[in-house]
Design a protein around this motif. Structure first.
Motif, PDB file in Angstrom:
ATOM      1  N   GLY A  16       5.011  -0.738  -6.442  1.00  0.00           N
ATOM      2  CA  GLY A  16       5.998  -0.209  -7.592  1.00  0.00           C
ATOM      3  C   GLY A  16       7.071   0.961  -7.016  1.00  0.00           C
ATOM      4  N   ASP A  17       7.814   1.134  -8.018  1.00  0.00           N
ATOM      5  CA  ASP A  17       8.751   2.185  -7.983  1.00  0.00           C
ATOM      6  C   ASP A  17       8.477   3.438  -8.486  1.00  0.00           C
ATOM      7  OD1 ASP A  17      10.898   3.856  -6.953  1.00  0.00           O
ATOM      8  OD2 ASP A  17      12.542   2.355  -8.459  1.00  0.00           O
ATOM      9  N   HIS A  18       7.674   4.453  -8.027  1.00  0.00           N
ATOM     10  CA  HIS A  18       7.001   5.615  -8.728  1.00  0.00           C
ATOM     11  C   HIS A  18       8.041   6.721  -8.711  1.00  0.00           C
ATOM     12  CE1 HIS A  18       3.235   3.517  -8.927  1.00  0.00           C
ATOM     13  NE2 HIS A  18       3.500   3.008  -8.016  1.00  0.00           N
ATOM     14  N   HIS A  19       9.074   6.676  -8.268  1.00  0.00           N
ATOM     15  CA  HIS A  19       9.821   7.925  -8.343  1.00  0.00           C
ATOM     16  C   HIS A  19      11.398   7.550  -8.255  1.00  0.00           C
ATOM     17  CE1 HIS A  19       8.979   6.737  -4.029  1.00  0.00           C
ATOM     18  NE2 HIS A  19      10.397   6.815  -3.963  1.00  0.00           N
ATOM     19  N   HIS A  20      12.096   8.158  -9.435  1.00  0.00           N
ATOM     20  CA  HIS A  20      13.504   7.859  -9.410  1.00  0.00           C
ATOM     21  C   HIS A  20      14.087   9.156  -9.478  1.00  0.00           C
ATOM     22  CE1 HIS A  20      12.537   3.876 -11.049  1.00  0.00           C
ATOM     23  NE2 HIS A  20      11.614   4.624 -11.530  1.00  0.00           N
ATOM     24  N   HIS A  21      15.246   9.152  -8.818  1.00  0.00           N
ATOM     25  CA  HIS A  21      16.136  10.413  -8.786  1.00  0.00           C
ATOM     26  C   HIS A  21      17.572  10.008  -8.937  1.00  0.00           C
ATOM     27  CE1 HIS A  21      16.790  14.441  -7.409  1.00  0.00           C
ATOM     28  NE2 HIS A  21      17.750  14.119  -6.983  1.00  0.00           N
ATOM     29  N   ARG A  22      18.043  10.426 -10.190  1.00  0.00           N
ATOM     30  CA  ARG A  22      19.235  10.207 -10.804  1.00  0.00           C
ATOM     31  C   ARG A  22      20.109  11.494 -10.904  1.00  0.00           C
ATOM     32  NH1 ARG A  22      19.196   4.870 -11.114  1.00  0.00           N
ATOM     33  NH2 ARG A  22      17.442   3.959 -12.071  1.00  0.00           N
ATOM     34  N   GLY A  23      21.347  11.355 -10.693  1.00  0.00           N
ATOM     35  CA  GLY A  23      22.060  12.567 -10.756  1.00  0.00           C
ATOM     36  C   GLY A  23      22.373  12.727 -12.275  1.00  0.00           C
ATOM     37  N   GLY A  24      22.972  13.999 -12.684  1.00  0.00           N
ATOM     38  CA  GLY A  24      23.213  14.287 -13.826  1.00  0.00           C
ATOM     39  C   GLY A  24      22.321  15.438 -14.684  1.00  0.00           C
ATOM     40  N   GLY A  25      21.084  14.906 -14.407  1.00  0.00           N
ATOM     41  CA  GLY A  25      20.123  15.874 -15.143  1.00  0.00           C
ATOM     42  C   GLY A  25      19.972  17.132 -14.622  1.00  0.00           C
ATOM     43  N   ARG A  26      19.901  17.708 -13.498  1.00  0.00           N
ATOM     44  CA  ARG A  26      19.452  19.059 -13.037  1.00  0.00           C
ATOM     45  C   ARG A  26      20.757  19.287 -12.077  1.00  0.00           C
ATOM     46  NH1 ARG A  26      13.605  20.131 -13.122  1.00  0.00           N
ATOM     47  NH2 ARG A  26      14.251  20.868 -11.048  1.00  0.00           N
ATOM     48  N   GLY A  27      21.658  18.240 -11.883  1.00  0.00           N
ATOM     49  CA  GLY A  27      22.744  18.613 -10.712  1.00  0.00           C
ATOM     50  C   GLY A  27      22.212  18.612  -9.033  1.00  0.00           C
ATOM     51  N   ARG A  28      21.300  17.556  -9.112  1.00  0.00           N
ATOM     52  CA  ARG A  28      20.758  17.403  -7.737  1.00  0.00           C
ATOM     53  C   ARG A  28      21.131  16.364  -7.062  1.00  0.00           C
ATOM     54  NH1 ARG A  28      15.727  19.914  -6.748  1.00  0.00           N
ATOM     55  NH2 ARG A  28      14.859  21.006  -8.375  1.00  0.00           N
ATOM     56  N   GLY A  29      22.132  15.559  -7.659  1.00  0.00           N
ATOM     57  CA  GLY A  29      22.945  14.823  -7.007  1.00  0.00           C
ATOM     58  C   GLY A  29      22.436  13.216  -7.216  1.00  0.00           C
ATOM     59  N   PRO A  30      23.206  12.129  -6.534  1.00  0.00           N
ATOM     60  CA  PRO A  30      22.990  10.755  -6.994  1.00  0.00           C
ATOM     61  C   PRO A  30      21.569  10.544  -6.525  1.00  0.00           C
ATOM     62  CG  PRO A  30      23.999  11.130  -4.917  1.00  0.00           C
ATOM     63  CD  PRO A  30      23.945  12.421  -5.559  1.00  0.00           C
ATOM     64  N   PHE A  33      16.884   7.514  -3.295  1.00  0.00           N
ATOM     65  CA  PHE A  33      15.992   6.340  -2.817  1.00  0.00           C
ATOM     66  C   PHE A  33      15.586   5.220  -3.638  1.00  0.00           C
ATOM     67  CE2 PHE A  33      14.882  10.139  -0.594  1.00  0.00           C
ATOM     68  CZ  PHE A  33      14.635   9.650   0.870  1.00  0.00           C
ATOM     69  N   ASP A  34      15.589   3.941  -3.362  1.00  0.00           N
ATOM     70  CA  ASP A  34      15.397   2.938  -4.218  1.00  0.00           C
ATOM     71  C   ASP A  34      14.166   2.514  -3.725  1.00  0.00           C
ATOM     72  OD1 ASP A  34      17.683   3.103  -5.724  1.00  0.00           O
ATOM     73  OD2 ASP A  34      18.572   1.411  -4.935  1.00  0.00           O
ATOM     74  N   ALA A  35      13.276   1.556  -4.553  1.00  0.00           N
ATOM     75  CA  ALA A  35      12.487   0.648  -4.251  1.00  0.00           C
ATOM     76  C   ALA A  35      11.154   1.214  -3.505  1.00  0.00           C
ATOM     77  CB  ALA A  35      12.872  -0.519  -3.079  1.00  0.00           C
ATOM     78  N   GLY A  36      10.853   2.587  -3.865  1.00  0.00           N
ATOM     79  CA  GLY A  36       9.962   3.329  -3.419  1.00  0.00           C
ATOM     80  C   GLY A  36       9.969   3.592  -2.016  1.00  0.00           C
ATOM     81  N   ALA A  37      11.137   3.819  -1.547  1.00  0.00           N
ATOM     82  CA  ALA A  37      11.439   4.119   0.149  1.00  0.00           C
ATOM     83  C   ALA A  37      11.177   5.763   0.413  1.00  0.00           C
ATOM     84  CB  ALA A  37      13.030   4.014   0.350  1.00  0.00           C
ATOM     85  N   MET A  38      11.040   6.499  -0.625  1.00  0.00           N
ATOM     86  CA  MET A  38      10.776   7.818  -0.337  1.00  0.00           C
ATOM     87  C   MET A  38       9.198   7.785   0.320  1.00  0.00           C
ATOM     88  SD  MET A  38      10.657  11.235  -2.648  1.00  0.00           S
ATOM     89  CE  MET A  38      12.198  10.986  -3.591  1.00  0.00           C
ATOM     90  N   ARG A  39       8.493   6.897  -0.402  1.00  0.00           N
ATOM     91  CA  ARG A  39       7.000   7.083   0.223  1.00  0.00           C
ATOM     92  C   ARG A  39       7.047   6.851   1.564  1.00  0.00           C
ATOM     93  NH1 ARG A  39       5.891   2.880  -2.777  1.00  0.00           N
ATOM     94  NH2 ARG A  39       6.201   1.186  -1.763  1.00  0.00           N
ATOM     95  N   TYR A  40       7.755   6.222   2.120  1.00  0.00           N
ATOM     96  CA  TYR A  40       7.775   5.774   3.714  1.00  0.00           C
ATOM     97  C   TYR A  40       8.247   6.866   4.641  1.00  0.00           C
ATOM     98  CZ  TYR A  40       7.540   0.747   2.258  1.00  0.00           C
ATOM     99  OH  TYR A  40       7.252  -0.029   1.634  1.00  0.00           O
ATOM    100  N   ILE A  56       7.388  19.235   2.277  1.00  0.00           N
ATOM    101  CA  ILE A  56       7.998  17.864   2.519  1.00  0.00           C
ATOM    102  C   ILE A  56       9.497  17.883   1.770  1.00  0.00           C
ATOM    103  CG2 ILE A  56       7.730  15.751   1.221  1.00  0.00           C
ATOM    104  CD1 ILE A  56       4.765  16.204   1.719  1.00  0.00           C
ATOM    105  N   ILE A  57       9.533  18.867   0.581  1.00  0.00           N
ATOM    106  CA  ILE A  57      10.691  19.049  -0.154  1.00  0.00           C
ATOM    107  C   ILE A  57      11.871  19.498   0.800  1.00  0.00           C
ATOM    108  CG2 ILE A  57      11.987  20.120  -1.852  1.00  0.00           C
ATOM    109  CD1 ILE A  57       9.217  19.881  -3.679  1.00  0.00           C
ATOM    110  N   LYS A  58      11.433  20.703   1.637  1.00  0.00           N
ATOM    111  CA  LYS A  58      12.422  21.180   2.516  1.00  0.00           C
ATOM    112  C   LYS A  58      12.837  20.387   3.778  1.00  0.00           C
ATOM    113  CE  LYS A  58      13.468  24.701   0.392  1.00  0.00           C
ATOM    114  NZ  LYS A  58      14.655  24.594  -0.278  1.00  0.00           N
ATOM    115  N   ALA A  59      11.790  19.547   4.295  1.00  0.00           N
ATOM    116  CA  ALA A  59      12.005  18.560   5.202  1.00  0.00           C
ATOM    117  C   ALA A  59      12.720  17.497   4.880  1.00  0.00           C
ATOM    118  CB  ALA A  59      10.635  18.082   5.743  1.00  0.00           C
ATOM    119  N   LEU A  60      12.832  17.143   3.541  1.00  0.00           N
ATOM    120  CA  LEU A  60      13.559  15.784   3.322  1.00  0.00           C
ATOM    121  C   LEU A  60      15.265  16.430   3.150  1.00  0.00           C
ATOM    122  CD1 LEU A  60      11.497  14.025   0.409  1.00  0.00           C
ATOM    123  CD2 LEU A  60      12.336  13.221   2.754  1.00  0.00           C
TER     124      LEU A  60
END
Length: 176
Positions: A16-30, A33-40, A56-60
Motif C-alpha cells: 500500500g501507499d502508507h505515506h502521502h506528502h502534498r504541498g499546501g498544508g504546511r509549506g513543505r513542498g510538492p 514520493f508515490d507508490a510507497g517509494a519513500m519506504r525504499y 532519517i528526516i535529516k538524511a532525506l
C-alpha cells in the motif's frame, strides 16, 4: 519539483501507499514520493547505518539537496509499518528508537536494488533553482511573521503586509 516516482512497482499493491506528502498544508513542498517509494529510500538509509527517525528526516533532506524535508507524520508511521513488515527492528536508545535493518529487510532491499538506485539517482538530480525559490519563500514567510506579530505589530501593519503580498501574487501571475 521532482517529476518522478509515478512508477507502479510490484510491491506497491502488497504494502500500500502508507505515506502521502502534498504541498499546501504546511509549506513543505510538492508531493515527493508515490507508490510507497519513500519506504525504499528509508530502508536504504537504515541499511547504511542504524538510525533514529530524526536522523532519517535529516538524511532525506540532505539527499534531496535541501529540496524536500519529510514530516515526522510521514516518517514515524512508515517506520512502524516497516517494523510490522519485519524489515527493521528497533531498540530503545534513551527516549528514542534506533532502527536497524533485519535480514528480511536486507533481502527486500536486494530484491529491489534497481528501483532504489533509480530513486536515489533522481533525488540527486539538480532541482533547477527550485530550492532557491523554496528558500526565498521561507524567508518571506519568516519576515511576514516577524513583522505581523513582532514589536510594533498592528492592524495597520497587517494591512500593509497584505497589500505587499497581494502585489507580489499579482506580479507572479503576470509572468509569461
Amino acid at each position: 519539483m521532482f517529476r518522478f516516482l509515478h512508477h507502479q512497482h510490484r510491491h506497491h499493491a502488497l504494502h500500500g501507499d502508507h505515506h502521502h506528502h502534498r504541498g499546501g498544508g504546511r509549506g513543505r513542498g510538492p508531493k515527493m514520493f508515490d507508490a510507497g517509494a519513500m519506504r525504499y529510500v528509508v530502508l536504504h538509509l537504515i541499511a547504511e547505518k542504524p538510525r533514529h527517525g530524526y536522523e532519517i528526516i535529516k538524511a532525506l533532506e540532505q539527499l534531496s539537496g535541501g529540496g524536500y524535508t519529510p514530516s515526522p507524520g510521514a516518517i514515524y508511521p512508515l517506520l512502524s509499518m516497516m517494523l510490522d513488515m519485519g524489515h527493521v527492528s528497533a531498540t530503545a536508545d534513551g527516549n528514542k528508537k534506533l532502527h536497524t535493518i533485519t535480514p528480511e529487510g536486507e533481502a527486500f532491499l536486494a530484491e529491489n536494488r534497481q528501483f532504489v538506485d533509480v530513486i536515489l539517482a533522481r533525488l540527486a538530480e539538480p532541482s533547477e533553482g527550485r530550492v532557491d525559490l523554496r528558500l526565498a519563500m521561507h524567508e518571506l514567510k519568516a519576515a511576514v511573521i516577524d513583522k505581523a506579530h513582532g514589536p510594533g505589530a498592528s492592524d495597520q501593519r497587517a494591512a500593509q503586509i497584505r497589500a505587499i503580498l497581494q502585489r507580489a501574487v499579482d506580479d507572479v501571475r503576470q509572468l509569461d
